[in-house]
Design a protein around this motif. Structure first.
Motif, mmCIF file in Angstrom:
data_model
loop_
_atom_site.group_PDB
_atom_site.id
_atom_site.type_symbol
_atom_site.label_atom_id
_atom_site.label_comp_id
_atom_site.label_asym_id
_atom_site.label_seq_id
_atom_site.Cartn_x
_atom_site.Cartn_y
_atom_site.Cartn_z
ATOM 1 N N VAL A 494 -41.870 -83.870 28.882
ATOM 2 C CA VAL A 494 -42.049 -82.429 29.099
ATOM 3 C C VAL A 494 -42.867 -81.843 27.952
ATOM 4 C CG1 VAL A 494 -40.906 -80.197 29.384
ATOM 5 C CG2 VAL A 494 -39.827 -82.257 30.285
ATOM 6 N N THR A 495 -43.978 -81.234 28.306
ATOM 7 C CA THR A 495 -44.782 -80.547 27.304
ATOM 8 C C THR A 495 -44.127 -79.215 26.982
ATOM 9 O OG1 THR A 495 -46.755 -81.529 28.262
ATOM 10 C CG2 THR A 495 -47.080 -79.691 26.759
ATOM 11 N N ARG A 496 -43.995 -78.937 25.704
ATOM 12 C CA ARG A 496 -43.374 -77.664 25.279
ATOM 13 C C ARG A 496 -44.442 -76.836 24.595
ATOM 14 N NH1 ARG A 496 -37.811 -78.998 26.889
ATOM 15 N NH2 ARG A 496 -37.877 -81.273 26.957
ATOM 16 N N TYR A 497 -44.592 -75.616 25.046
ATOM 17 C CA TYR A 497 -45.565 -74.728 24.427
ATOM 18 C C TYR A 497 -44.859 -73.502 23.861
ATOM 19 C CZ TYR A 497 -49.264 -77.149 27.087
ATOM 20 O OH TYR A 497 -50.127 -78.080 27.607
ATOM 21 N N SER A 498 -45.336 -73.072 22.703
ATOM 22 C CA SER A 498 -44.911 -71.772 22.206
ATOM 23 C C SER A 498 -46.155 -71.023 21.783
ATOM 24 C CB SER A 498 -43.962 -71.939 21.015
ATOM 25 O OG SER A 498 -43.797 -70.684 20.389
ATOM 26 N N GLU A 499 -46.236 -69.776 22.198
ATOM 27 C CA GLU A 499 -47.454 -68.991 21.999
ATOM 28 C C GLU A 499 -47.097 -67.567 21.581
ATOM 29 O OE1 GLU A 499 -48.369 -69.560 26.041
ATOM 30 O OE2 GLU A 499 -49.444 -71.436 25.731
ATOM 31 N N MET A 500 -47.773 -67.089 20.546
ATOM 32 C CA MET A 500 -47.619 -65.694 20.134
ATOM 33 C C MET A 500 -48.828 -64.927 20.646
ATOM 34 S SD MET A 500 -46.116 -63.214 18.380
ATOM 35 C CE MET A 500 -44.902 -64.007 17.326
ATOM 36 N N ILE A 501 -48.583 -63.988 21.540
ATOM 37 C CA ILE A 501 -49.683 -63.238 22.161
ATOM 38 C C ILE A 501 -49.899 -61.942 21.388
ATOM 39 C CG2 ILE A 501 -50.472 -62.107 24.266
ATOM 40 C CD1 ILE A 501 -48.616 -63.999 25.828
ATOM 41 N N ILE A 502 -51.100 -61.746 20.857
ATOM 42 C CA ILE A 502 -51.294 -60.556 20.023
ATOM 43 C C ILE A 502 -52.102 -59.454 20.696
ATOM 44 C CG2 ILE A 502 -50.964 -61.724 17.821
ATOM 45 C CD1 ILE A 502 -54.078 -61.618 17.524
ATOM 46 N N TYR A 541 -35.654 -57.748 23.881
ATOM 47 C CA TYR A 541 -36.523 -58.071 25.017
ATOM 48 C C TYR A 541 -38.003 -57.961 24.662
ATOM 49 C CZ TYR A 541 -32.147 -57.675 27.537
ATOM 50 O OH TYR A 541 -30.854 -57.855 27.943
ATOM 51 N N THR A 542 -38.328 -56.987 23.815
ATOM 52 C CA THR A 542 -39.744 -56.764 23.522
ATOM 53 C C THR A 542 -40.327 -57.837 22.603
ATOM 54 O OG1 THR A 542 -39.086 -55.239 21.775
ATOM 55 C CG2 THR A 542 -39.669 -54.268 23.899
ATOM 56 N N ALA A 543 -39.505 -58.789 22.177
ATOM 57 C CA ALA A 543 -40.020 -59.899 21.376
ATOM 58 C C ALA A 543 -40.522 -61.037 22.262
ATOM 59 C CB ALA A 543 -38.934 -60.425 20.439
ATOM 60 N N TYR A 544 -40.265 -60.931 23.572
ATOM 61 C CA TYR A 544 -40.625 -62.014 24.492
ATOM 62 C C TYR A 544 -41.525 -61.506 25.603
ATOM 63 C CZ TYR A 544 -36.837 -64.677 22.311
ATOM 64 O OH TYR A 544 -36.038 -65.334 21.415
ATOM 65 N N HIS A 545 -42.640 -62.178 25.785
ATOM 66 C CA HIS A 545 -43.463 -61.866 26.953
ATOM 67 C C HIS A 545 -42.886 -62.553 28.177
ATOM 68 C CE1 HIS A 545 -46.769 -61.317 29.658
ATOM 69 N NE2 HIS A 545 -47.066 -62.593 29.686
ATOM 70 N N TYR A 546 -42.675 -63.850 28.071
ATOM 71 C CA TYR A 546 -42.350 -64.622 29.259
ATOM 72 C C TYR A 546 -41.796 -65.975 28.855
ATOM 73 C CZ TYR A 546 -43.337 -67.532 33.352
ATOM 74 O OH TYR A 546 -43.248 -68.404 34.392
ATOM 75 N N TYR A 547 -40.759 -66.398 29.551
ATOM 76 C CA TYR A 547 -40.209 -67.726 29.339
ATOM 77 C C TYR A 547 -40.019 -68.406 30.691
ATOM 78 C CZ TYR A 547 -36.988 -71.527 28.785
ATOM 79 O OH TYR A 547 -36.427 -72.777 28.867
ATOM 80 N N CYS A 548 -40.281 -69.702 30.752
ATOM 81 C CA CYS A 548 -40.005 -70.448 31.991
ATOM 82 C C CYS A 548 -39.472 -71.831 31.665
ATOM 83 C CB CYS A 548 -41.259 -70.554 32.860
ATOM 84 S SG CYS A 548 -42.677 -71.314 32.050
ATOM 85 N N VAL A 549 -38.633 -72.360 32.564
ATOM 86 C CA VAL A 549 -38.006 -73.661 32.336
ATOM 87 C C VAL A 549 -38.871 -74.769 32.935
ATOM 88 C CG1 VAL A 549 -35.673 -72.712 32.319
ATOM 89 C CG2 VAL A 549 -36.605 -73.610 34.447
ATOM 90 N N PRO A 550 -38.749 -75.981 32.385
ATOM 91 C CA PRO A 550 -39.513 -77.104 32.945
ATOM 92 C C PRO A 550 -39.087 -77.352 34.397
ATOM 93 C CG PRO A 550 -38.389 -77.759 30.895
ATOM 94 C CD PRO A 550 -37.891 -76.395 31.254
ATOM 95 N N PRO A 571 -44.440 -82.030 33.547
ATOM 96 C CA PRO A 571 -43.700 -80.764 33.512
ATOM 97 C C PRO A 571 -43.881 -80.059 32.168
ATOM 98 C CG PRO A 571 -42.313 -82.527 34.367
ATOM 99 C CD PRO A 571 -43.569 -83.174 33.890
ATOM 100 N N GLN A 572 -43.864 -78.742 32.204
ATOM 101 C CA GLN A 572 -44.050 -77.976 30.979
ATOM 102 C C GLN A 572 -42.981 -76.902 30.850
ATOM 103 O OE1 GLN A 572 -47.542 -75.458 30.925
ATOM 104 N NE2 GLN A 572 -47.559 -75.200 33.139
ATOM 105 N N GLU A 573 -42.770 -76.482 29.623
ATOM 106 C CA GLU A 573 -41.886 -75.366 29.308
ATOM 107 C C GLU A 573 -42.710 -74.416 28.448
ATOM 108 O OE1 GLU A 573 -38.490 -76.447 26.901
ATOM 109 O OE2 GLU A 573 -37.406 -74.624 27.449
ATOM 110 N N ILE A 574 -42.650 -73.133 28.740
ATOM 111 C CA ILE A 574 -43.502 -72.174 28.024
ATOM 112 C C ILE A 574 -42.650 -71.052 27.436
ATOM 113 C CG2 ILE A 574 -45.454 -70.580 28.200
ATOM 114 C CD1 ILE A 574 -46.427 -72.133 30.626
ATOM 115 N N MET A 575 -42.850 -70.820 26.153
ATOM 116 C CA MET A 575 -42.156 -69.738 25.454
ATOM 117 C C MET A 575 -43.226 -68.824 24.864
ATOM 118 S SD MET A 575 -39.315 -68.454 24.299
ATOM 119 C CE MET A 575 -38.000 -69.672 24.217
ATOM 120 N N GLN A 576 -43.380 -67.643 25.473
ATOM 121 C CA GLN A 576 -44.422 -66.729 25.015
ATOM 122 C C GLN A 576 -43.807 -65.525 24.322
ATOM 123 O OE1 GLN A 576 -46.598 -66.275 28.746
ATOM 124 N NE2 GLN A 576 -48.152 -67.711 27.994
#
Ligand SMILES: *[C@@H]1O[C@H](CO)[C@@H](O)[C@H](O)[C@H]1NC(C)=O
Ligand SMILES: *[C@@H]1O[C@H](CO)[C@@H](O)[C@H](O)[C@H]1NC(C)=O
Ligand SMILES: *[C@@H]1O[C@H](CO)[C@@H](O)[C@H](O)[C@H]1NC(C)=O
Ligand SMILES: *[C@@H]1O[C@H](CO)[C@@H](O)[C@H](O)[C@H]1NC(C)=O
Ligand SMILES: *[C@@H]1O[C@H](CO)[C@@H](O)[C@H](O)[C@H]1NC(C)=O
Ligand SMILES: CC(=O)N[C@H]1CO[C@H](CO)[C@@H](O)[C@@H]1O
Length: 661
Positions: A494-502, A541-550, A571-576
């Motif tokens: 499972v690819t795990r991504y974490s991204e800070m959107i500015i 809540y305002t610290a997170y744009h979007y999260y999804c499970v693998p 499969p990927q997991e994304i923490m934005q």
């Protein structure tokens, strides 16, 4: 053979680690009597860099001109060492490659007779003196550019024989591209005490997806067309994950003004039977994409029409998305860009001079640029029309700091409303973030949470519109849901991504009315307490744009939503994340707008600390995986823009510093 290759590179990685561990001691000693900063020291080591170069024109005896600049700053923590070949972007040599991906991080079709395998490189250095000049005597003599990669290398296309080395000339474009990257890396390889390194990687990705193309099978189901990967042809298992989950809302927007999409049926969202659990009270005040709004409203019993539609759609197989869910103008929409290459050259056009001062001011610059619009009439003259999609990355030295300035431009248009352009520091061997195959790059040692930092200077000149999810770092790693390391098995890795959107226009899709778009809990910055997402008084809540499970998470906590199962080979997991005081303790922006247009900043980001703190899915009762990040990158994903938009930014001083080893 493939698995052997992998073993070799793992061994090399271990060796690099050991060497660097030893080296750290000696560097610390050296630092006592010199003022060398660690990454200067590493660059210094790299000077003895051999040139496993086959395209050297009578350069064997000539000195590669080297030059050092001051360290990034004085407040350097000596425990942290650069793990990059070109730490802080101070190396005078150009080491840059470009890769282009289709929607699922594959090549698919190279496209047409003139289209090479979409891997390119520019590896160049200034050499001075005649072939007989010693290294000490080079000043005052003629200097020229030595190119380690040539036009023919860049132009290699699937099935063509590699000029040298043990690279396999696969006919299949996906397999060939992997080999071409390894081949280009062999030309560019630079040695340092810490280990060999290759290049910065410019990554371009086309978000168009033609679901009838037969490309990009789902990682959530087991479509018969799925193709095993070359290294570990793991069978993709059937899984029941999809029922009761809904698709990444990112996937279900369409640009409204897209004339060419008129023949595409209008949006039919993939919905969840259990959507009601995602909603407590629909937060109408929150600016959410229409699709998310619609999903939330569907929980409202009053909205009978919608519920009826929802029930009809529930009969559709999961993730067999309505065509309108993905942008595609029609046949061929998943093409690769036409790439033009301005080869690195010495900025001083005369090429040499008598004055050693003048010589030492010589630096290299070059660029890649192009478009996805292959029908643009200007292409014959290497020009891109103003209404075509466009990208460029040019590199030049900042005369003050000595850092490379990587200047990026990315433009989307109605045919290509979703494009991505990143500058990546990828691991020099092994599997990279999101790719279950051997890769080459810049990171000699893979950084592991929590003990690493990333430094960079980011100057955003144009934002790219409200759909531009600009990442002040996107990190990618890989581990299995049971905590084991990835091994190339695309059904369990499972690819795990974490991204800070500015981009300040990006809002928090995660909110009290859409708990499925939030991680199950947040770890408080001060108390380390786990705050559950249903704790509406305290969850940020305002610290997170979007999260999804693998898609292959067997025990994800309800309610949840599944990451797009098509856009990655596994499969990927994304923490934005979004700028927030909760992240500021790690050096990240605390409020929207920081680091955005007009606020060019040098960042020291405690990426290791932040990524250790974040929630990532694992099966219950399994040992927490070590979090290793094989890719660290910066850039933007213009995510389905409704109009033509341009983003422009400059990255410099980039470094990844680790306290481990
Ligand atoms: C890949 O992973 C799946 C799921 O864990 C497993 O069933 C399968 O045996 C693995 N394949 C290989 C080749 O190890
Ligand atoms: C360097 O300068 C000297 C004297 O100014 C001159 O004689 C010599 O030809 C010059 N060399 C080159 C390579 O231009
Ligand atoms: C490429 O080189 C040409 C000719 O020097 C120049 O006009 C053009 O601006 C360059 N393109 C980029 C993107 O640097
Ligand atoms: C390309 O350049 C040639 C020569 O300069 C010119 O004749 C031609 O019109 C140009 N084509 C386009 C499409 O601009
Ligand atoms: C909130 O979520 C936690 C964890 O899922 C759960 O144990 C708890 O019962 C929930 N609280 C409420 C009020 O729903
Ligand atoms: C259709 C479906 O998946 N329904 C599930 C919704 O959630 C409840 C409780 O969480 C389950 O019992 C249902 O099976």
């Amino acid at each position: 053979m493939p698995s052997k290759l992998l073993h070799i590179s793992l061994a090399m990685l271990l060796l690099a680690c050991t060497v660097q561990g030893k080296k750290r001691m000696s560097m610390l000693e050296e630092e006592q009597d010199s003022i060398l900063a660690p990454h200067e020291a590493i660059n210094f080591d790299a000077r003895e860099g051999n040139h496993p170069v086959k395209y050297q024109h009578n350069g064997n005896h000539r000195a590669v001109r080297e030059k050092t600049w001051k360290a990034m700053d004085d407040t350097y923590d000596s425990i942290y060492k650069s793990v990059l070949g070109d730490g802080g972007m101070r190396d005078p040599r150009v080491r840059v490659a470009l890769e282009s991906w289709n929607f699922c991080n594959r090549v698919g079709s190279e496209g047409g007779t003139n289209m090479p395998s979409p891997r390119f490189a520019d590896c160049a250095q200034i050499v001075c003196g005649s072939p007989l000049t010693s290294k000490e005597q080079y000043e005052g003599a003629a200097c020229e550019v030595e190119q380690l990669v040539n036009v023919a290398d860049d132009g290699l296309k699937s099935g063509q024989t590699f000029p040298q080395g043990d690279f396999v000339d696969y006919v299949q474009p996906d397999d060939y591209a992997v080999q071409k990257e390894l081949y280009l890396a062999s030309l560019c390889e630079t040695t340092s005490e810490a280990g060999p390194w290759h290049f910065w990687m410019v990554m371009l990705k086309n978000g168009n997806f033609d679901i009838h193309s037969g490309l990009c099978s789902s990682t959530a189901s087991s479509p018969s067309q799925s193709r095993p990967f070359m290294f570990y042809p793991g069978k993709i298992t059937t899984s029941s994950v999809a029922s009761g989950r809904y698709l990444n809302p990112q996937m279900t927007q369409m640009p409204a003004g897209d004339k060419e999409s008129q023949n595409i049926p209008q949006l039919g969202p993939i919905v969840s039977r259990n959507i009601s659990t995602a909603s407590s009270n629909a937060a109408e005040s929150m600016p959410l994409p229409s699709i998310v709004q619609a999903l939330l409203k569907s929980a409202n019993p009053v909205d009978n029409l919608y519920r009826q539609q929802q029930q009809e759609q529930m009969l559709l197989p999961p993730f067999i998305a309505n065509k309108g869910s993905f942008p595609c103008f029609g046949h061929g929409c998943m093409n690769h860009p036409r790439v033009f290459h301005n080869w690195s050259k010495i900025n001083d056009q005369e090429g040499y001079t008598n004055s050693s001062e003048f010589i030492s001011s010589q630096t290299l610059s070059g660029s890649f640029f192009g478009t996805y619009d292959l029908d643009d009439n200007g292409l014959a003259n290497q020009t891109v029309s103003l209404d075509s999609s466009y990208f460029s990355v040019d590199w030049s030295k900042d005369p003050q700091s000595g850092s490379w300035l990587f200047h990026h431009v990315l433009r989307v248009n109605h045919k290509y409303p979703w494009l991505m352009l990143y500058l990546r520091a990828d691991t020099t061997s092994g599997l990279s973030g999101g790719y279950p195959w051997e890769t080459r790059g810049m990171m000699i040692k893979v950084p592991e949470s929590p003990n690493f930092k990333v430094k960079l200077t980011l100057n955003v000149l144009r934002g790219g519109g409200s759909a531009s999810q600009f990442y002040l770092l996107d990190i990618g790693g890989c581990w299995k849901n049971d905590g084991r390391d990835c091994d190339g098995n695309t059904s369990s890795d499972v690819t795990r991504y974490s991204e800070m959107i500015i981009n300040p226009s990006t809002t928090n899709w995660c909110h009290p009315g859409a708990l499925a778009l939030c991680p199950p809990y947040h770890v408080d910055a001060k108390t380390k307490e786990h705050i559950y997402r249903n704790d509406t008084a305290r969850f940020p809540y305002t610290a997170y744009h979007y999260y999804c499970v693998p898609p292959n998470a067997q025990y994800a906590e309800e309610p949840f939503n599944v990451c797009d199962p098509y856009s990655n080979p596994q499969p990927q997991e994304i923490m934005q994340l979004l700028p927030h005081p909760e992240w500021a303790i790690h050096g990240y922006p605390s409020a929207k707008g920081q680091g955005w247009i007009g606020d060019s900043k040098s960042w020291t980001l405690d990426v290791g600390g932040l990524s250790q703190r974040l929630y990532f899915y694992q099966d219950p009762g399994t040992k927490p995986a070590p979090r290793r990040w094989t890719s660290v990158d910066v850039g933007t994903e213009i995510f389905i823009s409704q109009r033509m938009e341009t983003a422009e930014w400059i990255v410099s001083d980039f470094d990844v510093l680790s306290a481990d080893c």
